[in-house]
Design an enzyme around this catalytic site. Structure first.
Site, short mmCIF file in Angstrom:
data_model
loop_
_atom_site.label_atom_id
_atom_site.label_comp_id
_atom_site.label_asym_id
_atom_site.label_seq_id
_atom_site.Cartn_x
_atom_site.Cartn_y
_atom_site.Cartn_z
N ARG A 1 0.89 -1.31 0.03
CA ARG A 1 0.14 0.07 0.00
C ARG A 1 0.80 1.00 -0.16
NH1 ARG A 1 -3.61 -3.03 -1.45
NH2 ARG A 1 -5.55 -3.05 -0.47
N GLU B 1 -2.61 7.92 -4.27
CA GLU B 1 -3.26 7.77 -5.51
C GLU B 1 -4.67 7.64 -5.68
OE1 GLU B 1 -3.64 2.60 -5.53
OE2 GLU B 1 -1.59 3.29 -5.53
N HIS C 1 -0.39 0.50 -9.62
CA HIS C 1 -1.18 -0.50 -8.75
C HIS C 1 -1.81 -1.51 -9.51
CE1 HIS C 1 -3.43 -0.50 -4.59
NE2 HIS C 1 -2.99 -1.84 -5.07
#
Length: 380
Positions: free
Chosen positions: A207, A236, A253
């Site tokens: 993360r 993000e 991601h």
């Protein structure tokens, strides 16, 4: 029965059409109006599912096609009598393939032997645990930091400080937690980043906020010996383009975005929903997965093991393509850049997993057979 689902979840119709009406929305656009008549809510990590979203709605089942649950308000679910399910391990293999591809890229850039490096894995859950198995299966030196598992199981773990001091490669695979003794928010802060060994490679596919992004950018500017690979970003879909410029590999991601992993996540929440209803499963993932583009790789027994490792991994996935696509999408226009980030994820090309690959070795080679077994591929 009304099912509200993130539009980017694959195979929703195939798995859930038999239960009722399906309405699909962009994950970041799911709001109170979207769910006000919904009985079932199916999401990914981009949707924050909490009291504010659900209060007053008839939702009684929430499924997330992700390993992590930091976007779910589990305390509210318990209070409101809402059943929920995540998809533990669904994309673990895809993330491992991403890390392996990143290591191969870094090794080529720096001209180093991957077998001679010391690897530090932070977080030994579904993803980290799978990575540890692969790296140790290859015969590489691996240290593991996981305070919660260490407290529960004992065993051969090290502290984060020991890991930073001794390892040449740091790969992060923790959940995001913001409270408690083992909080992972800014786990790698400025102080710890400054303590990285000379020449360390840092990989974050966990993360974004696990690493203090602003501090990382400053440290990378000051220390040219460090190399960073980032798949996740603190704000993000907003991305600090200057930080991306400092990374060897930068991606939006997608580390776990294999076709197998995404469809496996849908299958897992379908299975959980069937259990919730007390019904037998009627749909099987194995019948829905297409044949891989590259089903087999052939190697001669005299192939160099390091070359063979790269050949097998890159037959399935090479992160340099995702890196190039991501860098082209970066923009000074924040709205445009955020849209591009989500667009790359929404329209991500088909990618399979190494454990679906068959490797044929012409002759006998214990070294090559060991690599195939460690990677989880099948030897023909």
């Amino acid at each position: 029965m009304l099912i509200v689902a993130d539009e980017n979840i694959p195979l929703i119709e195939e798995f859930f059409a038999g239960f009722g009406e399906i309405r699909r929305f962009p994950g970041r656009a799911i709001d109170r109006a979207t769910v006000e008549q919904a009985d079932v809510l199916l999401v990914r990590s981009v949707t924050q599912v909490d009291r504010q979203l659900l209060e007053g709605s008839p939702v009684r089942f929430v499924g997330t096609c992700t390993i992590g649950t930091d976007h779910l308000d589990l305390e509210h679910f318990q209070q409101a009598g809402i059943t929920w399910s995540s998809a533990p391990g669904c994309n673990a293999r895809g993330v491992v393939d991403y890390v392996l591809g990143s290591l191969l890229t870094l090794a080529e850039i720096e001209g180093v032997d991957l077998a001679q490096r010391c690897y530090g894995v932070v977080g030994a859950g579904e993803v980290g645990g799978r990575l540890i198995e692969v790296l140790r299966g290859l015969g590489w030196n691996v240290l593991v930091c996981d305070p919660q598992r260490q407290a529960a199981e004992g065993g051969d773990y090290v502290s984060l400080e020991q890991l930073l001091e001794r390892c040449d490669v740091i790969s992060l695979h923790t959940p995001l937690t913001k409270s408690g003794q083992d909080s992972t928010w800014h786990l790698l802060d400025r102080q710890r980043l400054n303590r990285l060994r000379h020449g360390t490679w840092l990989i974050n596919a966990a993360r974004g906020p696990v690493v203090d992004n602003r501090a990382l950018a400053e440290v990378l500017r000051q220390r040219e010996d460090l190399q960073a690979v980032l798949d996740v970003w603190e704000e993000e879909p907003t991305v600090d383009a200057s930080l991306a410029d400092l990374c060897v590999l930068a991606t939006p991601h997608i580390a776990g975005y294999s076709l197998d992993g995404k469809q496996r996540g849908t299958a897992q929440i379908y299975q959980a929903y069937c259990r919730f209803l007390g019904q037998a499963e009627q749909v099987s993932l194995s019948a829905l997965l297409p044949a891989p583009w590259v089903p087999q790789v052939s190697l001669n027994a005299n192939a160099d093991p390091a070359w063979a490792l790269a050949m097998i991994c890159r037959a399935v996935y090479d992160p340099r393509r995702d890196d190039a696509d991501f860098r082209r999408s970066l923009s000074d226009d924040v709205a445009q850049q955020r849209s591009a980030f989500d667009g790359l994820r929404k329209h991500y090309p088909e990618r399979r997993e190494i454990d679906g690959l068959e490797v044929r070795i012409q002759g006998e080679s214990a070294a090559l057979s060991r690599i195939v077994r460690a990677l989880g591929a099948r030897e023909a």
